[in-house]
Design a protein around this motif. Sequence first.
Motif, PDB file in Angstrom:
ATOM      1  N   ALA A  99      34.032  83.504 -45.195  1.00  0.00           N
ATOM      2  CA  ALA A  99      35.094  82.587 -45.113  1.00  0.00           C
ATOM      3  C   ALA A  99      36.135  82.797 -46.181  1.00  0.00           C
ATOM      4  CB  ALA A  99      34.629  81.215 -45.038  1.00  0.00           C
ATOM      5  N   VAL A 100      35.590  83.126 -47.549  1.00  0.00           N
ATOM      6  CA  VAL A 100      36.722  83.225 -48.610  1.00  0.00           C
ATOM      7  C   VAL A 100      37.581  84.620 -48.197  1.00  0.00           C
ATOM      8  CG1 VAL A 100      36.942  83.681 -51.113  1.00  0.00           C
ATOM      9  CG2 VAL A 100      35.497  81.993 -50.415  1.00  0.00           C
ATOM     10  N   ALA A 101      36.841  85.518 -48.124  1.00  0.00           N
ATOM     11  CA  ALA A 101      37.334  86.870 -47.659  1.00  0.00           C
ATOM     12  C   ALA A 101      38.616  86.897 -46.665  1.00  0.00           C
ATOM     13  CB  ALA A 101      36.632  88.017 -47.371  1.00  0.00           C
ATOM     14  N   LEU A 102      38.246  86.273 -45.382  1.00  0.00           N
ATOM     15  CA  LEU A 102      39.024  86.150 -44.314  1.00  0.00           C
ATOM     16  C   LEU A 102      40.303  85.210 -44.540  1.00  0.00           C
ATOM     17  CD1 LEU A 102      36.399  86.077 -41.765  1.00  0.00           C
ATOM     18  CD2 LEU A 102      38.316  87.875 -42.096  1.00  0.00           C
TER      19      LEU A 102
ATOM     20  N   ARG B 114      34.887  89.600 -29.755  1.00  0.00           N
ATOM     21  CA  ARG B 114      35.520  88.907 -30.894  1.00  0.00           C
ATOM     22  C   ARG B 114      34.647  88.290 -31.996  1.00  0.00           C
ATOM     23  NH1 ARG B 114      40.935  88.584 -30.794  1.00  0.00           N
ATOM     24  NH2 ARG B 114      41.895  89.177 -28.721  1.00  0.00           N
ATOM     25  N   VAL B 115      33.355  88.504 -31.707  1.00  0.00           N
ATOM     26  CA  VAL B 115      32.286  88.067 -32.763  1.00  0.00           C
ATOM     27  C   VAL B 115      31.655  89.278 -33.433  1.00  0.00           C
ATOM     28  CG1 VAL B 115      29.953  86.935 -32.852  1.00  0.00           C
ATOM     29  CG2 VAL B 115      31.624  86.412 -30.993  1.00  0.00           C
ATOM     30  N   ALA B 116      31.534  89.028 -34.625  1.00  0.00           N
ATOM     31  CA  ALA B 116      30.928  90.047 -35.736  1.00  0.00           C
ATOM     32  C   ALA B 116      29.842  89.328 -36.514  1.00  0.00           C
ATOM     33  CB  ALA B 116      32.163  90.602 -36.726  1.00  0.00           C
ATOM     34  N   LEU B 117      28.656  89.902 -36.670  1.00  0.00           N
ATOM     35  CA  LEU B 117      27.463  89.557 -37.329  1.00  0.00           C
ATOM     36  C   LEU B 117      27.473  90.031 -38.669  1.00  0.00           C
ATOM     37  CD1 LEU B 117      24.776  90.120 -34.494  1.00  0.00           C
ATOM     38  CD2 LEU B 117      26.142  88.146 -34.857  1.00  0.00           C
ATOM     39  N   VAL B 118      27.089  89.285 -39.713  1.00  0.00           N
ATOM     40  CA  VAL B 118      27.075  89.530 -41.242  1.00  0.00           C
ATOM     41  C   VAL B 118      25.570  89.320 -41.615  1.00  0.00           C
ATOM     42  CG1 VAL B 118      29.579  89.350 -41.458  1.00  0.00           C
ATOM     43  CG2 VAL B 118      28.108  87.439 -41.998  1.00  0.00           C
ATOM     44  N   GLY B 119      25.148  89.670 -42.611  1.00  0.00           N
ATOM     45  CA  GLY B 119      23.938  89.319 -43.497  1.00  0.00           C
ATOM     46  C   GLY B 119      22.786  89.619 -42.479  1.00  0.00           C
TER      47      GLY B 119
ATOM     48  N   ALA C 180      25.164  91.107 -47.770  1.00  0.00           N
ATOM     49  CA  ALA C 180      25.650  90.135 -46.948  1.00  0.00           C
ATOM     50  C   ALA C 180      27.180  89.894 -47.590  1.00  0.00           C
ATOM     51  CB  ALA C 180      25.103  88.782 -46.805  1.00  0.00           C
ATOM     52  N   ILE C 181      27.148  90.211 -48.724  1.00  0.00           N
ATOM     53  CA  ILE C 181      28.415  90.067 -49.695  1.00  0.00           C
ATOM     54  C   ILE C 181      29.242  91.383 -49.315  1.00  0.00           C
ATOM     55  CG2 ILE C 181      29.459  90.148 -51.774  1.00  0.00           C
ATOM     56  CD1 ILE C 181      27.042  88.408 -52.783  1.00  0.00           C
ATOM     57  N   GLU C 182      28.610  92.394 -48.981  1.00  0.00           N
ATOM     58  CA  GLU C 182      29.318  93.631 -48.787  1.00  0.00           C
ATOM     59  C   GLU C 182      29.906  93.463 -47.392  1.00  0.00           C
ATOM     60  OE1 GLU C 182      27.458  97.359 -49.020  1.00  0.00           O
ATOM     61  OE2 GLU C 182      26.498  97.061 -51.097  1.00  0.00           O
ATOM     62  N   ASP C 183      29.050  93.007 -46.428  1.00  0.00           N
ATOM     63  CA  ASP C 183      29.505  92.693 -44.874  1.00  0.00           C
ATOM     64  C   ASP C 183      30.912  92.052 -45.212  1.00  0.00           C
ATOM     65  OD1 ASP C 183      27.272  93.851 -43.948  1.00  0.00           O
ATOM     66  OD2 ASP C 183      26.348  92.069 -43.457  1.00  0.00           O
ATOM     67  N   ALA C 184      30.839  90.872 -45.868  1.00  0.00           N
ATOM     68  CA  ALA C 184      31.919  89.727 -45.723  1.00  0.00           C
ATOM     69  C   ALA C 184      33.244  90.634 -46.134  1.00  0.00           C
ATOM     70  CB  ALA C 184      31.686  88.872 -46.888  1.00  0.00           C
TER      71      ALA C 184
ATOM     72  N   LEU D  93      34.239  93.337 -43.716  1.00  0.00           N
ATOM     73  CA  LEU D  93      34.719  92.495 -42.265  1.00  0.00           C
ATOM     74  C   LEU D  93      36.212  91.980 -42.403  1.00  0.00           C
ATOM     75  CD1 LEU D  93      34.132  91.444 -39.449  1.00  0.00           C
ATOM     76  CD2 LEU D  93      33.253  89.348 -40.459  1.00  0.00           C
ATOM     77  N   ALA D  94      36.497  91.344 -43.569  1.00  0.00           N
ATOM     78  CA  ALA D  94      38.048  90.949 -43.823  1.00  0.00           C
ATOM     79  C   ALA D  94      38.754  92.462 -43.647  1.00  0.00           C
ATOM     80  CB  ALA D  94      38.078  90.419 -45.285  1.00  0.00           C
ATOM     81  N   HIS D  95      38.297  93.356 -44.236  1.00  0.00           N
ATOM     82  CA  HIS D  95      39.222  94.579 -44.382  1.00  0.00           C
ATOM     83  C   HIS D  95      39.415  95.033 -42.919  1.00  0.00           C
ATOM     84  CE1 HIS D  95      40.926  98.040 -46.169  1.00  0.00           C
ATOM     85  NE2 HIS D  95      40.191  98.900 -45.234  1.00  0.00           N
ATOM     86  N   HIS D  96      38.514  94.917 -41.907  1.00  0.00           N
ATOM     87  CA  HIS D  96      38.541  95.380 -40.549  1.00  0.00           C
ATOM     88  C   HIS D  96      38.681  94.299 -39.647  1.00  0.00           C
ATOM     89  CE1 HIS D  96      37.984  99.677 -41.810  1.00  0.00           C
ATOM     90  NE2 HIS D  96      36.580  99.379 -42.519  1.00  0.00           N
TER      91      HIS D  96
END
Length: 393
Positions: A26-29, A286-291, A308-312, A315-318
């Motif tokens: 959420a913060v990254a996006l 349009r759904v992505a899974l994290v953690g 999970a932090i890496e994923d976040a 994901l914001a980058h892509h």
Amino acid sequence: MSAVPRPSWSSQVVVVGGGIGGLTAAVALRQAGREVVVLERAPSLEPVGAAISLAPNALRALDVLGVGDEVRSRAARVREGGMRTPSGRWLARTDAAGITERFGDPLLLLPRSTLVDVLTARLPAGAVRTGCRAAVADPGDHGRPARVTTPDGELAAGLVVGADGIHSPARGVLFPEHPGVVYSGFTTWRVMVPAPAVEIVSHETWGPGRLWGTHRLTDGRIYAYAAAMTPAGGKAADDEKAELLRLFGHWHEPVPSVLAAIRPQDVLRHDVHHVAPPLPAYHRGRVALVGDAAHAMPPTLGQGGNQAIEDAVVLAHHAEDLPAYTAARLPRTSALVTRSVRTSRLGMTRNRPAAALRNAAVAALSRTGPAFFLRGLDGIADWRPPQSERRTE
């Protein structure tokens, strides 16, 4: 010719799950310019789980969000420590200076609630809704939004982040043919207690089919965790403190002193599961899974929350190209799941001759110096986010 206006839902992001992965996403996006809402089914964000260990790879990801230094200032550095036998004999000693020299940061330890506070402080008021059960109803596609149902109605979004944990309903919607998680063979207990009046040196102790770890936090409390091979779904006959005393009460200090400081109601117990086989992708529509929703793994490498932090941040980058997100994350995390499972089988073996052979090998390797063990973090702690420049406020 005038440009076609973007649909109103295209910049909307719905994050299903308010754990570490969901909040970091959420913060990254939001920093990437999206309008974000986090839907958490629990009545509060008080996290399940006592503390979290952060490795240099996760700290680099948090640096991208501008919160890395704040986390460093509020966390305990894992300094001197190592591996022991239940009798107390040291098998190997570790030195935080070597980790910092090799990877740029030490290993850090902090309460999960502290990390949650740091992340939620970067979100606007009202962005996190607790007590809200949400479910992915439609993953959407190129021409239509993803849809999430809530008790208050349906939300349309250009991106939905499934951060709903090990037993993720979102994963089941995206990949109904996948078997989901499997039991890893052991259960874990976690506690945070006042420091007892004995010397505390960070350690992890391996016995046949059992494991115990003790670490000090910055506020003076002790974080301890334990694991034991046991059938899935088990519960203590009396209470979980009594079970821990039965399993570990005769182990070396400080284990008995930590156990004496525990209140039965403070013990968290959870069976360990992992995703096997890997998912075919970490996105659909349009759904992505994290953690854990994407790649739940045993805690033996201490990388579940870190990944999970890496994923976040990836994901914001892509966020505009979810296949690129899958391509960046699936090979790395699948390899770490496999490695975590293998490590847990080695560390949790019940076979006494095999455990003795394992201990002898660890002791022999430790005499060659710390470099051997540091190399075990190569490919993990040296990861760098695609947004490699460090952002500051």
